[in-house]
Design a protein around this motif. Structure first.
Motif, PDB file in Angstrom:
ATOM      1  N   ALA A 214       0.624  -1.149   0.166  1.00 35.64           N
ATOM      2  CA  ALA A 214      -0.081  -0.142   0.041  1.00 35.64           C
ATOM      3  C   ALA A 214       0.836   1.228  -0.050  1.00 35.64           C
ATOM      4  O   ALA A 214       0.767   2.391  -0.887  1.00 35.64           O
ATOM      5  N   GLU A 215       1.811   1.241   0.778  1.00 38.63           N
ATOM      6  CA  GLU A 215       2.731   2.541   0.787  1.00 38.63           C
ATOM      7  C   GLU A 215       3.485   2.713  -0.440  1.00 38.63           C
ATOM      8  O   GLU A 215       3.717   3.960  -0.819  1.00 38.63           O
ATOM      9  N   HIS A 216       4.128   1.665  -0.827  1.00 39.37           N
ATOM     10  CA  HIS A 216       4.788   1.615  -2.163  1.00 39.37           C
ATOM     11  C   HIS A 216       3.856   2.216  -3.281  1.00 39.37           C
ATOM     12  O   HIS A 216       4.324   3.046  -4.241  1.00 39.37           O
ATOM     13  N   ARG A 217       2.747   1.820  -3.393  1.00 39.57           N
ATOM     14  CA  ARG A 217       1.782   2.022  -4.385  1.00 39.57           C
ATOM     15  C   ARG A 217       1.542   3.478  -4.275  1.00 39.57           C
ATOM     16  O   ARG A 217       1.520   4.098  -5.515  1.00 39.57           O
ATOM     17  N   ARG A 218       1.297   3.921  -3.166  1.00 42.72           N
ATOM     18  CA  ARG A 218       0.976   5.471  -3.094  1.00 42.72           C
ATOM     19  C   ARG A 218       1.991   6.287  -3.383  1.00 42.72           C
ATOM     20  O   ARG A 218       1.717   7.223  -4.200  1.00 42.72           O
ATOM     21  N   LEU A 219       3.105   5.970  -2.586  1.00 42.56           N
ATOM     22  CA  LEU A 219       4.164   6.808  -2.956  1.00 42.56           C
ATOM     23  C   LEU A 219       4.946   6.868  -4.608  1.00 42.56           C
ATOM     24  O   LEU A 219       5.392   8.030  -5.027  1.00 42.56           O
ATOM     25  N   ILE A 220       5.063   5.778  -5.048  1.00 37.97           N
ATOM     26  CA  ILE A 220       5.476   5.691  -6.464  1.00 37.97           C
ATOM     27  C   ILE A 220       4.265   6.471  -7.525  1.00 37.97           C
ATOM     28  O   ILE A 220       4.807   7.282  -8.379  1.00 37.97           O
ATOM     29  N   ALA A 221       3.080   6.438  -7.092  1.00 30.80           N
ATOM     30  CA  ALA A 221       2.189   7.306  -7.595  1.00 30.80           C
ATOM     31  C   ALA A 221       2.136   8.358  -7.856  1.00 30.80           C
ATOM     32  O   ALA A 221       2.214   9.345  -8.572  1.00 30.80           O
ATOM     33  N   GLU A 222       2.588   9.017  -6.482  1.00 27.69           N
ATOM     34  CA  GLU A 222       2.720  10.369  -6.128  1.00 27.69           C
ATOM     35  C   GLU A 222       3.824  10.844  -6.962  1.00 27.69           C
ATOM     36  O   GLU A 222       4.033  12.168  -7.606  1.00 27.69           O
ATOM     37  N   ARG A 223       5.021   9.958  -7.028  1.00 26.63           N
ATOM     38  CA  ARG A 223       6.172  10.689  -7.935  1.00 26.63           C
ATOM     39  C   ARG A 223       6.026  10.463  -9.285  1.00 26.63           C
ATOM     40  O   ARG A 223       6.475  11.508 -10.098  1.00 26.63           O
ATOM     41  N   CYS A 224       5.333   9.707  -9.921  1.00 26.73           N
ATOM     42  CA  CYS A 224       4.828   9.675 -11.365  1.00 26.73           C
ATOM     43  C   CYS A 224       3.981  10.998 -11.445  1.00 26.73           C
ATOM     44  O   CYS A 224       4.307  11.515 -12.706  1.00 26.73           O
ATOM     45  N   ARG A 225       2.980  11.231 -10.909  1.00 28.39           N
ATOM     46  CA  ARG A 225       2.137  12.409 -11.013  1.00 28.39           C
ATOM     47  C   ARG A 225       2.934  13.708 -10.836  1.00 28.39           C
ATOM     48  O   ARG A 225       2.903  14.748 -11.849  1.00 28.39           O
ATOM     49  N   THR A 226       4.139  13.685  -9.890  1.00 28.88           N
ATOM     50  CA  THR A 226       4.947  14.974 -10.025  1.00 28.88           C
ATOM     51  C   THR A 226       5.676  14.961 -11.496  1.00 28.88           C
ATOM     52  O   THR A 226       6.016  16.171 -11.899  1.00 28.88           O
ATOM     53  N   ARG A 227       6.145  13.963 -12.120  1.00 30.85           N
ATOM     54  CA  ARG A 227       6.749  13.937 -13.191  1.00 30.85           C
ATOM     55  C   ARG A 227       6.130  13.893 -14.557  1.00 30.85           C
ATOM     56  O   ARG A 227       6.938  13.586 -15.581  1.00 30.85           O
ATOM     57  N   GLY A 228       4.835  13.835 -14.341  1.00 28.55           N
ATOM     58  CA  GLY A 228       4.113  13.484 -15.733  1.00 28.55           C
ATOM     59  C   GLY A 228       4.155  12.344 -16.294  1.00 28.55           C
ATOM     60  O   GLY A 228       4.097  12.218 -17.606  1.00 28.55           O
ATOM     61  N   LEU A 229       4.597  11.225 -15.589  1.00 31.99           N
ATOM     62  CA  LEU A 229       4.823   9.821 -16.021  1.00 31.99           C
ATOM     63  C   LEU A 229       3.484   9.142 -16.278  1.00 31.99           C
ATOM     64  O   LEU A 229       2.558   8.930 -15.157  1.00 31.99           O
ATOM     65  N   ALA A 230       3.237   8.530 -17.187  1.00 33.76           N
ATOM     66  CA  ALA A 230       1.776   7.746 -17.475  1.00 33.76           C
ATOM     67  C   ALA A 230       2.032   6.493 -16.692  1.00 33.76           C
ATOM     68  O   ALA A 230       3.024   5.963 -16.313  1.00 33.76           O
ATOM     69  N   LEU A 231       0.988   6.370 -15.727  1.00 34.09           N
ATOM     70  CA  LEU A 231       0.824   5.461 -14.836  1.00 34.09           C
ATOM     71  C   LEU A 231      -0.374   4.245 -15.354  1.00 34.09           C
ATOM     72  O   LEU A 231      -1.281   4.165 -15.895  1.00 34.09           O
ATOM     73  N   ALA A 232       0.121   2.993 -15.011  1.00 36.48           N
ATOM     74  CA  ALA A 232      -0.825   1.676 -15.238  1.00 36.48           C
ATOM     75  C   ALA A 232      -0.909   0.933 -13.946  1.00 36.48           C
ATOM     76  O   ALA A 232      -0.040   0.822 -13.467  1.00 36.48           O
ATOM     77  N   SER A 233      -2.114   0.403 -14.005  1.00 36.33           N
ATOM     78  CA  SER A 233      -2.475  -0.574 -12.920  1.00 36.33           C
ATOM     79  C   SER A 233      -2.054  -1.965 -13.440  1.00 36.33           C
ATOM     80  O   SER A 233      -1.683  -2.195 -14.569  1.00 36.33           O
ATOM     81  N   HIS A 234      -2.143  -2.922 -12.671  1.00 36.47           N
ATOM     82  CA  HIS A 234      -1.809  -4.203 -13.153  1.00 36.47           C
ATOM     83  C   HIS A 234      -2.770  -5.346 -12.558  1.00 36.47           C
ATOM     84  O   HIS A 234      -2.757  -5.386 -11.119  1.00 36.47           O
ATOM     85  N   ASP A 235      -3.329  -6.082 -13.252  1.00 32.81           N
ATOM     86  CA  ASP A 235      -4.073  -7.107 -12.817  1.00 32.81           C
ATOM     87  C   ASP A 235      -5.287  -6.886 -11.641  1.00 32.81           C
ATOM     88  O   ASP A 235      -5.548  -7.484 -10.699  1.00 32.81           O
ATOM     89  N   ASP A 236      -5.873  -5.663 -11.975  1.00 34.50           N
ATOM     90  CA  ASP A 236      -7.142  -5.447 -11.192  1.00 34.50           C
ATOM     91  C   ASP A 236      -8.187  -6.436 -11.196  1.00 34.50           C
ATOM     92  O   ASP A 236      -8.611  -6.620 -12.302  1.00 34.50           O
ATOM     93  N   ALA A 237      -8.759  -6.441 -10.030  1.00 39.75           N
ATOM     94  CA  ALA A 237      -9.567  -7.900 -10.042  1.00 39.75           C
ATOM     95  C   ALA A 237     -11.045  -7.269  -9.582  1.00 39.75           C
ATOM     96  O   ALA A 237     -12.280  -7.784  -9.768  1.00 39.75           O
ATOM     97  N   THR A 238     -11.116  -6.236  -8.801  1.00 46.95           N
ATOM     98  CA  THR A 238     -12.397  -5.795  -8.208  1.00 46.95           C
ATOM     99  C   THR A 238     -12.697  -4.253  -8.235  1.00 46.95           C
ATOM    100  O   THR A 238     -11.918  -3.633  -8.903  1.00 46.95           O
ATOM    101  N   ILE A 239     -13.764  -3.923  -7.966  1.00 48.23           N
ATOM    102  CA  ILE A 239     -14.212  -2.605  -8.030  1.00 48.23           C
ATOM    103  C   ILE A 239     -13.426  -1.677  -7.169  1.00 48.23           C
ATOM    104  O   ILE A 239     -13.105  -0.515  -7.513  1.00 48.23           O
ATOM    105  N   ALA A 240     -12.923  -2.399  -5.893  1.00 44.73           N
ATOM    106  CA  ALA A 240     -12.131  -1.469  -5.377  1.00 44.73           C
ATOM    107  C   ALA A 240     -10.918  -1.150  -5.785  1.00 44.73           C
ATOM    108  O   ALA A 240     -10.072  -0.014  -5.464  1.00 44.73           O
ATOM    109  N   HIS A 241      -9.954  -2.213  -6.330  1.00 46.47           N
ATOM    110  CA  HIS A 241      -8.869  -2.114  -7.096  1.00 46.47           C
ATOM    111  C   HIS A 241      -8.936  -0.905  -8.019  1.00 46.47           C
ATOM    112  O   HIS A 241      -8.185   0.088  -8.281  1.00 46.47           O
ATOM    113  N   VAL A 242     -10.137  -0.730  -8.966  1.00 43.26           N
ATOM    114  CA  VAL A 242     -10.462   0.143  -9.911  1.00 43.26           C
ATOM    115  C   VAL A 242     -10.400   1.551  -9.307  1.00 43.26           C
ATOM    116  O   VAL A 242      -9.994   2.584  -9.755  1.00 43.26           O
TER     117      VAL A 242
END
Length: 382
Positions: A214-242
């Protein structure tokens, strides 16, 4: 016809909404014009009625890693490995490739971590030296359950070629491996573990996922947003994941494992990506939802060759031919226009005047598309 101009004629041009037989003009590295009629210009290349598509755009392939480690514990010289991978991309009709390298492999015996910077350096080297046939970008696949993933991401977060980051968690009991039996079969076969070692492996992965994901997911997403990097999810299975992926500004939903996750991702304008091998083989090797079902539902947006580059073009034509499938222009868009748009590359992915002259000439033989010629930015590379 000038020296820096090429004309392709008698080709079936796959445009955004239709297929027309006509001609295409390349000038330098751009498409200079299209015409729904044959060209009479001297020196025009007769395509004999072959299809002419935009060059394929690949967002997720780990094919390069196989050249660096062709067998377990065998490391191949890095420059030769990068060049061989590049040649295979060109031969498969892929003119833009986001080469996926893994950060934080769940297999501690893997060579991935040791070769990570070497792979990135070799890829940058062939690009900087003008040796690459096609346009290479970098895709960092971040295994968020690994203790060192965040630190390793930070080492490469400002790499010049970086354009896409995906967040994944391959811990058992969720996402790709909801079935523990499927997880045991896959990893026991992959790593040759006995039952006792496998149970210890599973316990370690579950513990790491609980501690770090959870922590790594949040922090890496923040770093991508700051840099304007496109972000992809992987193997989402539930509405909560989406919902979590949407919260982080995710653009691409890689390989959703269920219908509900795929439909929700598509509904919220995340481009749904599925594997071309899933189409060619007729289903998922992990027992998850088949790509063909998402085609019939109209929610498959992007195809990726994943682990088998030649599968991408093959899958495009299969999607166009299957019952309830897409039109050929829409099928082609899943491997050209849609992936390019998902990562902000508006200069390619379509046959249109002023765009990059990334082109693929292909011919159907016994229903199978065979690559005849490939151009990258106007230069023939295959």
């Amino acid at each position: 016809m000038s020296a820096n101009e090429q004309i392709l004629t008698n080709a079936r041009l796959v445009l955004e909404d239709e297929v027309v037989t006509g001609s295409l003009v390349m000038r330098n590295d751009l498409i200079a014009g299209l015409d729904a009629a044959p060209s009479r210009a001297p020196g025009a290349i007769d395509c004999d009625g072959d299809y002419l598509l935009p060059g394929l755009v690949e967002l997720h392939t780990d094919n390069m890693e196989k050249y660096f480690q062709p067998r377990p514990k065998v490391a191949w010289p890095s420059r030769q490995a990068a060049l061989a991978h590049d040649a295979q991309m060109a031969a498969s009709g892929i003119t833009t490739v986001f080469d996926a390298v893994s950060i934080g492999d769940v297999d501690e015996q893997s060579m991935r971590h040791g070769a990570l910077h070497e792979m990135v350096g070799a890829l940058s080297g062939i690009v900087d030296d003008g040796l690459a046939r096609v346009d290479h970008r970098l895709h960092l696949r971040c295994e968020v359950c690994h203790p060192e993933t965040l630190a390793r991401f930070d080492e490469l977060a400002d790499a010049p070629l970086l354009g896409l980051v995906s967040l994944m968690d391959h811990a058992p009991g969720q996402r790709q491996f909801v079935s523990l039996d499927a997880y045991r079969t896959y990893y026991q076969g992959k790593h040759g573990l006995d039952d006792r070692a496998l149970e210890a492996f599973i316990a370690n992965q579950l513990s790491n996922s609980e501690s770090y994901s959870a922590e790594h997911r949040r922090l890496i997403a923040e770093r991508c947003r700051t840099r304007g990097l496109a972000l992809a999810s992987h193997d989402d299975a539930t509405i909560a994941h989406v919902a979590e992926s949407l919260e982080y500004g995710t653009r691409v939903a890689e390989f959703p494992t269920t219908r509900e996750a795929a439909e929700a991702s598509h509904r919220h304008a995340m481009a749904v990506m599925m594997g071309a091998p899933n189409v060619v083989r007729g289903g998922s090797h992990s027992g998850n939802i088949a790509a063909a079902e998402l085609v019939r539902l109209g929610v498959l947006d992007i195809l990726s060759s994943d682990y088998y580059p030649a599968a991408l073009l093959d899958a495009v034509f299969r999607v166009a031919e299957m019952d309830g499938g897409y039109s050929l222009p829409r099928a082609v868009a899943t491997a050209t226009r849609n992936p390019a748009a998902a990562v902000g590359l508006e200069d390619r992915g379509r046959l249109a005047q002023g765009l990059r002259a990334d082109l693929l000439r292909t011919r159907l033989v016994d229903g199978h598309p065979l690559v005849q010629r490939v151009w990258s930015a106007g230069r023939q590379v295959h």
